[in-house]
Design a protein around this motif. Structure first.
Motif, PDB file in Angstrom:
ATOM      1  N   SER A  78       0.661  -1.270   0.037  1.00  0.00           N
ATOM      2  CA  SER A  78       0.010  -0.059   0.168  1.00  0.00           C
ATOM      3  C   SER A  78       0.668   1.333   0.085  1.00  0.00           C
ATOM      4  O   SER A  78       2.028   1.212   0.342  1.00  0.00           O
ATOM      5  N   ASP A  79       0.223   2.222  -0.122  1.00  0.00           N
ATOM      6  CA  ASP A  79       0.919   3.823   0.079  1.00  0.00           C
ATOM      7  C   ASP A  79       0.481   4.372   1.045  1.00  0.00           C
ATOM      8  O   ASP A  79       0.599   5.627   1.103  1.00  0.00           O
ATOM      9  N   VAL A  80      -0.028   3.752   2.300  1.00  0.00           N
ATOM     10  CA  VAL A  80      -0.282   4.463   3.555  1.00  0.00           C
ATOM     11  C   VAL A  80       0.713   5.114   4.068  1.00  0.00           C
ATOM     12  O   VAL A  80       2.011   4.898   4.112  1.00  0.00           O
ATOM     13  N   THR A  81       0.256   6.452   4.467  1.00  0.00           N
ATOM     14  CA  THR A  81       1.222   7.385   4.889  1.00  0.00           C
ATOM     15  C   THR A  81       0.599   7.986   6.347  1.00  0.00           C
ATOM     16  O   THR A  81      -0.793   8.135   6.241  1.00  0.00           O
ATOM     17  N   VAL A  82       1.421   8.255   7.312  1.00  0.00           N
ATOM     18  CA  VAL A  82       0.842   9.129   8.646  1.00  0.00           C
ATOM     19  C   VAL A  82       1.654  10.137   8.639  1.00  0.00           C
ATOM     20  O   VAL A  82       3.021  10.399   8.650  1.00  0.00           O
ATOM     21  N   SER A  83       0.852  11.366   8.962  1.00  0.00           N
ATOM     22  CA  SER A  83       1.681  12.568   9.401  1.00  0.00           C
ATOM     23  C   SER A  83       0.921  13.250  10.485  1.00  0.00           C
ATOM     24  O   SER A  83      -0.047  12.943  10.831  1.00  0.00           O
ATOM     25  N   LEU A  84       1.952  13.995  11.103  1.00  0.00           N
ATOM     26  CA  LEU A  84       1.385  14.787  12.129  1.00  0.00           C
ATOM     27  C   LEU A  84       1.789  16.314  12.241  1.00  0.00           C
ATOM     28  O   LEU A  84       3.007  16.493  11.938  1.00  0.00           O
ATOM     29  N   MET A  85       0.699  17.145  12.197  1.00  0.00           N
ATOM     30  CA  MET A  85       1.151  18.587  12.363  1.00  0.00           C
ATOM     31  C   MET A  85       0.958  18.894  13.657  1.00  0.00           C
ATOM     32  O   MET A  85      -0.226  18.849  14.223  1.00  0.00           O
ATOM     33  N   ASP A  86       1.887  19.649  14.042  1.00  0.00           N
ATOM     34  CA  ASP A  86       1.948  20.085  15.342  1.00  0.00           C
ATOM     35  C   ASP A  86       1.409  21.561  15.426  1.00  0.00           C
ATOM     36  O   ASP A  86       1.098  22.346  14.409  1.00  0.00           O
ATOM     37  N   ASP A  87       1.249  22.199  16.636  1.00  0.00           N
ATOM     38  CA  ASP A  87       0.590  23.621  17.017  1.00  0.00           C
ATOM     39  C   ASP A  87       1.541  24.762  16.309  1.00  0.00           C
ATOM     40  O   ASP A  87       1.022  25.737  16.183  1.00  0.00           O
ATOM     41  N   SER A  88       2.766  24.309  15.973  1.00  0.00           N
ATOM     42  CA  SER A  88       3.723  25.348  15.557  1.00  0.00           C
ATOM     43  C   SER A  88       3.593  25.182  14.085  1.00  0.00           C
ATOM     44  O   SER A  88       4.468  26.029  13.236  1.00  0.00           O
ATOM     45  N   GLY A  89       2.986  24.434  13.193  1.00  0.00           N
ATOM     46  CA  GLY A  89       2.902  24.267  11.800  1.00  0.00           C
ATOM     47  C   GLY A  89       3.639  23.332  11.356  1.00  0.00           C
ATOM     48  O   GLY A  89       3.984  22.916  10.031  1.00  0.00           O
ATOM     49  N   THR A  90       4.620  22.615  12.051  1.00  0.00           N
ATOM     50  CA  THR A  90       5.657  21.738  11.649  1.00  0.00           C
ATOM     51  C   THR A  90       4.944  20.270  11.568  1.00  0.00           C
ATOM     52  O   THR A  90       4.143  19.763  12.125  1.00  0.00           O
ATOM     53  N   ASN A  91       5.099  19.785  10.268  1.00  0.00           N
ATOM     54  CA  ASN A  91       4.699  18.483   9.718  1.00  0.00           C
ATOM     55  C   ASN A  91       5.582  17.192   9.984  1.00  0.00           C
ATOM     56  O   ASN A  91       6.695  17.393   9.397  1.00  0.00           O
ATOM     57  N   HIS A  92       5.228  16.323  10.892  1.00  0.00           N
ATOM     58  CA  HIS A  92       6.166  15.271  10.973  1.00  0.00           C
ATOM     59  C   HIS A  92       5.770  14.087  10.221  1.00  0.00           C
ATOM     60  O   HIS A  92       4.446  13.454  10.673  1.00  0.00           O
ATOM     61  N   ASN A  93       6.542  13.597   9.215  1.00  0.00           N
ATOM     62  CA  ASN A  93       6.060  12.474   8.385  1.00  0.00           C
ATOM     63  C   ASN A  93       6.538  11.179   8.924  1.00  0.00           C
ATOM     64  O   ASN A  93       7.762  11.217   9.337  1.00  0.00           O
ATOM     65  N   VAL A  94       5.870  10.062   9.302  1.00  0.00           N
ATOM     66  CA  VAL A  94       6.244   8.911   9.910  1.00  0.00           C
ATOM     67  C   VAL A  94       6.032   7.867   9.020  1.00  0.00           C
ATOM     68  O   VAL A  94       4.994   7.468   8.384  1.00  0.00           O
ATOM     69  N   THR A  95       7.130   6.992   8.794  1.00  0.00           N
ATOM     70  CA  THR A  95       7.239   6.113   7.866  1.00  0.00           C
ATOM     71  C   THR A  95       6.957   4.993   8.606  1.00  0.00           C
ATOM     72  O   THR A  95       7.554   4.496   9.362  1.00  0.00           O
ATOM     73  N   LEU A  96       6.038   3.720   8.154  1.00  0.00           N
ATOM     74  CA  LEU A  96       5.958   2.518   8.902  1.00  0.00           C
ATOM     75  C   LEU A  96       7.066   1.697   8.470  1.00  0.00           C
ATOM     76  O   LEU A  96       7.359   1.448   7.283  1.00  0.00           O
ATOM     77  N   ASP A  97       7.885   1.468   9.240  1.00  0.00           N
ATOM     78  CA  ASP A  97       9.516   0.860   9.123  1.00  0.00           C
ATOM     79  C   ASP A  97       9.207  -0.568  10.122  1.00  0.00           C
ATOM     80  O   ASP A  97      10.262  -0.525  10.944  1.00  0.00           O
ATOM     81  N   SER A  98       8.581  -1.412   9.557  1.00  0.00           N
ATOM     82  CA  SER A  98       8.736  -2.582  10.372  1.00  0.00           C
ATOM     83  C   SER A  98       8.654  -3.742   9.398  1.00  0.00           C
ATOM     84  O   SER A  98       7.877  -3.892   8.531  1.00  0.00           O
ATOM     85  N   GLY A  99       9.617  -4.712   9.845  1.00  0.00           N
ATOM     86  CA  GLY A  99       9.407  -5.970   9.025  1.00  0.00           C
ATOM     87  C   GLY A  99       8.764  -7.036   9.816  1.00  0.00           C
ATOM     88  O   GLY A  99       8.474  -8.047   9.131  1.00  0.00           O
ATOM     89  N   ASP A 100       7.989  -6.525  10.672  1.00  0.00           N
ATOM     90  CA  ASP A 100       7.175  -7.703  11.293  1.00  0.00           C
ATOM     91  C   ASP A 100       5.845  -7.730  10.706  1.00  0.00           C
ATOM     92  O   ASP A 100       5.456  -6.820  10.052  1.00  0.00           O
ATOM     93  N   THR A 101       5.298  -9.042  10.615  1.00  0.00           N
ATOM     94  CA  THR A 101       3.998  -9.357   9.844  1.00  0.00           C
ATOM     95  C   THR A 101       2.980  -8.934  10.749  1.00  0.00           C
ATOM     96  O   THR A 101       3.199  -9.389  12.173  1.00  0.00           O
ATOM     97  N   GLY A 102       1.849  -8.436  10.405  1.00  0.00           N
ATOM     98  CA  GLY A 102       0.694  -8.201  11.269  1.00  0.00           C
ATOM     99  C   GLY A 102      -0.075  -7.538  10.546  1.00  0.00           C
ATOM    100  O   GLY A 102      -0.248  -7.207   9.533  1.00  0.00           O
ATOM    101  N   ASN A 103      -1.260  -7.346  11.367  1.00  0.00           N
ATOM    102  CA  ASN A 103      -2.390  -6.566  10.532  1.00  0.00           C
ATOM    103  C   ASN A 103      -3.007  -5.254  11.440  1.00  0.00           C
ATOM    104  O   ASN A 103      -3.500  -4.460  10.968  1.00  0.00           O
TER     105      ASN A 103
END
Length: 188
Positions: free
Chosen positions: A128-153
């Protein structure tokens, strides 16, 4: 615009983006009081955004499609709704607003593949192309990449640790696990 002003705007824009691409990477977010988390994808999968939390007073809970939360009272979090239902593709986005992080000790940002959780099968994260980002109250955008070799749902993508007097920090957790059905917070 002058060349110097254009260069300044480019540098400022770059400083306002922060990527947490590897498991364990973290960013100090200091006196963060409110933020917005976005989960985006276009693949034909029913992903869901959720947040498990522990308040500084010990209260625990979860905001997800079955309990969208409330911005005006504890837990001061609210999910926008449920997108991608029935594995529909397209421009899917779920957002969650957190208005009062001061009340929270920990917040865990979670993503799961709804169909895979129901069947107890591995998720379709890798295709998939799932992405997660968090924008804080100062306007900074933190992009978090799912970096797990673990299998799961289900994956704890990131956490916000607000237990230190030094202020909050955002951590790329990238922890995956497998559930068969999801009926309560203890399963997570």
């Amino acid at each position: 615009l002058s060349l110097g002003l254009c260069f300044f705007l480019i540098l400022t824009r770059q400083e306002r983006e922060m990527d947490l691409a590897q498991k364990g990477s973290e960013a100090q977010v200091g006196g963060l009081k409110q933020f917005m988390v976005s989960l985006k994808w276009t693949t034909a999968t029913d992903f869901d955004l959720a947040a498990a939390y522990e308040g500084k007073d010990g209260r625990k809970g979860m905001v997800y499609f079955g309990d969208l939360g409330n911005l005006n009272e504890f837990p001061f979090m609210q999910l926008s709704g449920d997108e991608g239902v029935g594995d529909s593709g397209g421009d899917n986005e779920e957002t969650m607003r957190v208005m009062n992080l001061e009340e929270m000790k920990f917040v865990w940002i979670i993503c799961w593949d709804y169909g895979a959780v129901q069947d107890g099968k591995p998720a379709r994260f890798s295709g998939s192309d799932v992405t997660v980002s968090l924008m804080d109250d100062s306007g900074t955008n933190h992009n978090v990449t799912l970096d797990s070799g673990d299998t799961g749902n289900v994956s704890v993508v990131a956490s916000i640790d607000n237990s230190s007097p030094m202020g909050a920090k955002l951590v790329n957790e990238s922890k995956a696990g497998t559930l068969k059905g999801l009926s309560n917070l203890d399963q997570l």
